[in-house]
Structures are given as structure tokens and as C-alpha cells.
Design a protein around this motif. Structure first.
Motif, PDB file in Angstrom:
ATOM      1  N   ASP A  26       0.828  -1.209   0.000  1.00 16.68           N
ATOM      2  CA  ASP A  26       0.000   0.000   0.000  1.00 16.68           C
ATOM      3  C   ASP A  26       0.860   1.256   0.000  1.00 16.68           C
ATOM      4  O   ASP A  26       0.560   2.230  -0.698  1.00 16.68           O
ATOM      5  N   LEU A  27       1.920   1.259   0.806  1.00 20.34           N
ATOM      6  CA  LEU A  27       2.744   2.462   0.920  1.00 20.34           C
ATOM      7  C   LEU A  27       3.530   2.736  -0.361  1.00 20.34           C
ATOM      8  O   LEU A  27       3.756   3.900  -0.713  1.00 20.34           O
ATOM      9  N   ALA A  28       3.917   1.701  -1.080  1.00 20.52           N
ATOM     10  CA  ALA A  28       4.584   1.918  -2.365  1.00 20.52           C
ATOM     11  C   ALA A  28       3.638   2.593  -3.345  1.00 20.52           C
ATOM     12  O   ALA A  28       4.033   3.507  -4.084  1.00 20.52           O
ATOM     13  N   VAL A  29       2.386   2.178  -3.353  1.00 16.09           N
ATOM     14  CA  VAL A  29       1.382   2.826  -4.208  1.00 16.09           C
ATOM     15  C   VAL A  29       1.185   4.272  -3.759  1.00 16.09           C
ATOM     16  O   VAL A  29       1.115   5.197  -4.574  1.00 16.09           O
ATOM     17  N   ALA A  30       1.111   4.492  -2.440  1.00 18.14           N
ATOM     18  CA  ALA A  30       0.902   5.840  -1.904  1.00 18.14           C
ATOM     19  C   ALA A  30       2.056   6.780  -2.254  1.00 18.14           C
ATOM     20  O   ALA A  30       1.842   7.965  -2.517  1.00 18.14           O
ATOM     21  N   ALA A  31       3.271   6.263  -2.279  1.00 15.32           N
ATOM     22  CA  ALA A  31       4.445   7.099  -2.565  1.00 15.32           C
ATOM     23  C   ALA A  31       4.598   7.399  -4.046  1.00 15.32           C
ATOM     24  O   ALA A  31       5.276   8.362  -4.417  1.00 15.32           O
ATOM     25  N   VAL A  78      -2.014   5.088   3.422  1.00 16.69           N
ATOM     26  CA  VAL A  78      -1.730   6.199   2.515  1.00 16.69           C
ATOM     27  C   VAL A  78      -0.530   7.035   2.944  1.00 16.69           C
ATOM     28  O   VAL A  78      -0.260   8.077   2.368  1.00 16.69           O
ATOM     29  N   GLY A  79       0.192   6.576   3.961  1.00 20.03           N
ATOM     30  CA  GLY A  79       1.369   7.331   4.385  1.00 20.03           C
ATOM     31  C   GLY A  79       1.930   6.800   5.684  1.00 20.03           C
ATOM     32  O   GLY A  79       1.502   5.758   6.196  1.00 20.03           O
ATOM     33  N   ALA A 101       0.119  10.277   0.712  1.00 14.43           N
ATOM     34  CA  ALA A 101      -0.144  10.191  -0.726  1.00 14.43           C
ATOM     35  C   ALA A 101      -0.810  11.474  -1.195  1.00 14.43           C
ATOM     36  O   ALA A 101      -1.516  12.145  -0.434  1.00 14.43           O
ATOM     37  N   VAL A 102      -0.619  11.798  -2.459  1.00  9.39           N
ATOM     38  CA  VAL A 102      -1.254  12.988  -3.030  1.00  9.39           C
ATOM     39  C   VAL A 102      -2.762  12.935  -2.806  1.00  9.39           C
ATOM     40  O   VAL A 102      -3.391  13.935  -2.472  1.00  9.39           O
ATOM     41  N   ALA A 108      -9.101  15.340   5.347  1.00 10.92           N
ATOM     42  CA  ALA A 108      -9.123  15.248   6.803  1.00 10.92           C
ATOM     43  C   ALA A 108      -8.037  14.319   7.350  1.00 10.92           C
ATOM     44  O   ALA A 108      -7.809  14.285   8.561  1.00 10.92           O
ATOM     45  N   VAL A 109      -7.341  13.588   6.485  1.00 10.18           N
ATOM     46  CA  VAL A 109      -6.417  12.546   6.935  1.00 10.18           C
ATOM     47  C   VAL A 109      -5.324  13.099   7.851  1.00 10.18           C
ATOM     48  O   VAL A 109      -5.094  12.568   8.943  1.00 10.18           O
TER      49      VAL A 109
END
Length: 194
Positions: A26-31, A78-79, A101-102, A108-109
Motif C-alpha cells: 500500500d505504501l509503495a502505491v501511496a508514494a 496512505v502514508g 499520498a497525493v 481530513a487525513v
């Protein structure tokens, strides 16, 4: 409770989970797609595994407590964020090494995650100060920290040497226990609008 204790924290928007290798996909996708500005450190997608290992090593030595930030509306991590420079005897901690992530920025995250981290530090761990540090040139981060309700303590000039040999001036902000009730109300009001 100790600032270094791995614990999950959750509210209506996010769950902060103790960082683990199984967050890597997930974090690789988020980055992916993040602009890697020269004044901030965000791992490249192919470096997420080593970033997780590095943060877990800091958890083992007691100086850091890292989390993956999971959005509850999507179920995706997401981060990352961390308690840094944990000074348990003096009950001081820094919140930092945060990136999102963008798709999670300007939502609100970040506010929800900071609400959880600050609440845990002050209400469960009896912190006497929570710090935030950022590069002088990272205006987006400085503005976001000020919006949280933190006060600027000062600037540590020539605080660090960057990868390219540039000198970093570090802006230090903090929130104290007497300020936490007003900061908490502000964060809760912002989250109620989201």
C-alpha cells in the motif's frame, strides 16, 4: 503508557497502525507520484521496504515509534508518521517524518492523524511538550503545523547537512499541555467540517 509503546489509534477518519512490513505494498502505491522536493524526505516507491526497516530499527532502540496511516474510507494505507526523538524521562516527543499520498493531502487525513497522535501524547502518555520540526523552505509543512495550533519556538540555523551538502535551517514548533485543550477543540472543529 510509554511514548514508545506500539499501539493502534483510531478515529472516524484514520487508523494509525504500528508500522510493519505488510504495509509495504500500500505504501509503495501511496508514494508513487509524489514530488520529491529537495527539502523533504519521502521514500521512492521502490525504497519503501528499506524505509520500513529503518523506522523499525529506530523503534527497537526506543527513539522512535512509527505508524502507517490507513484511511478508513478506502481501507488503504496512505502514508507514514512517527513519534521521533522520544525523551521518555522528560516526557517530550516530536511528531514527524510524516508523508501522505497525493490523494490524502488536503483532506481530513492529516488533521485526524495529528489529533490521534497529540491526544495520545497528552492524554495517555502525560507529555509535557510535543514538538514539530520542518525545513525552513518547506512552507507547506510550516503552514500546516501552524494551522494545528502549534507555536513556533525558533529556528535552529545550520542544523543539518543535506544530501547535496546544503545546510538546513530547522523550524521548531511545539504544543504544551496547557495549550492542548484549545488545540484539541480547534482540531475537532476542523474535523467536524470535513
Amino acid at each position: 503508557m510509554l511514548l514508545r509503546d506500539p499501539i493502534s489509534l483510531q478515529n472516524e477518519w484514520v487508523r494509525l497502525e504500528p508500522l510493519a512490513p505488510d504495509h509495504a505494498a500500500d505504501l509503495a502505491v501511496a508514494a508513487d507520484g509524489l514530488e520529491h522536493a529537495w527539502y523533504t524526505l519521502v521514500p521512492a516507491p521502490d525504497a519503501i521496504g528499506s524505509e520500513i526497516r529503518d523506522r523499525l530499527a529506530l523503534r527497537e532502540d526506543g527513539s522512535s515509534n512509527p505508524w502507517a496511516v490507513r484511511r478508513l474510507d478506502t481501507g488503504r494505507a496512505v502514508g507514514m508518521t512517527s513519534y521521533l526523538n522520544i525523551d521518555q524521562p522528560n516526557r517530550r516527543v516530536e511528531i514527524g517524518s510524516t508523508w501522505l499520498a497525493v490523494s490524502a493531502q488536503r483532506t481530513a487525513v492529516n488533521t485526524a492523524a495529528k489529533r490521534l497522535l497529540l491526544g495520545h501524547a497528552f492524554e495517555e502518555c502525560d507529555a509535557i511538550a510535543v514538538e514539530f520540526r520542518t525545513h525552513w523552505h518547506n512552507r507547506q509543512s510550516r503552514e500546516a503545523i501552524a494551522r494545528l495550533g502549534a507555536k513556533q519556538d525558533g529556528v535552529l540555523r545550520n542544523h543539518r547537512i543535506g544530501a547535496e551538502g546544503t545546510l538546513r535551517d530547522t523550524v521548531v514548533f511545539s504544543i504544551l499541555p496547557a495549550e492542548w485543550p484549545a488545540v484539541r477543540l480547534g482540531l475537532d472543529a476542523r474535523l467536524a467540517r470535513d
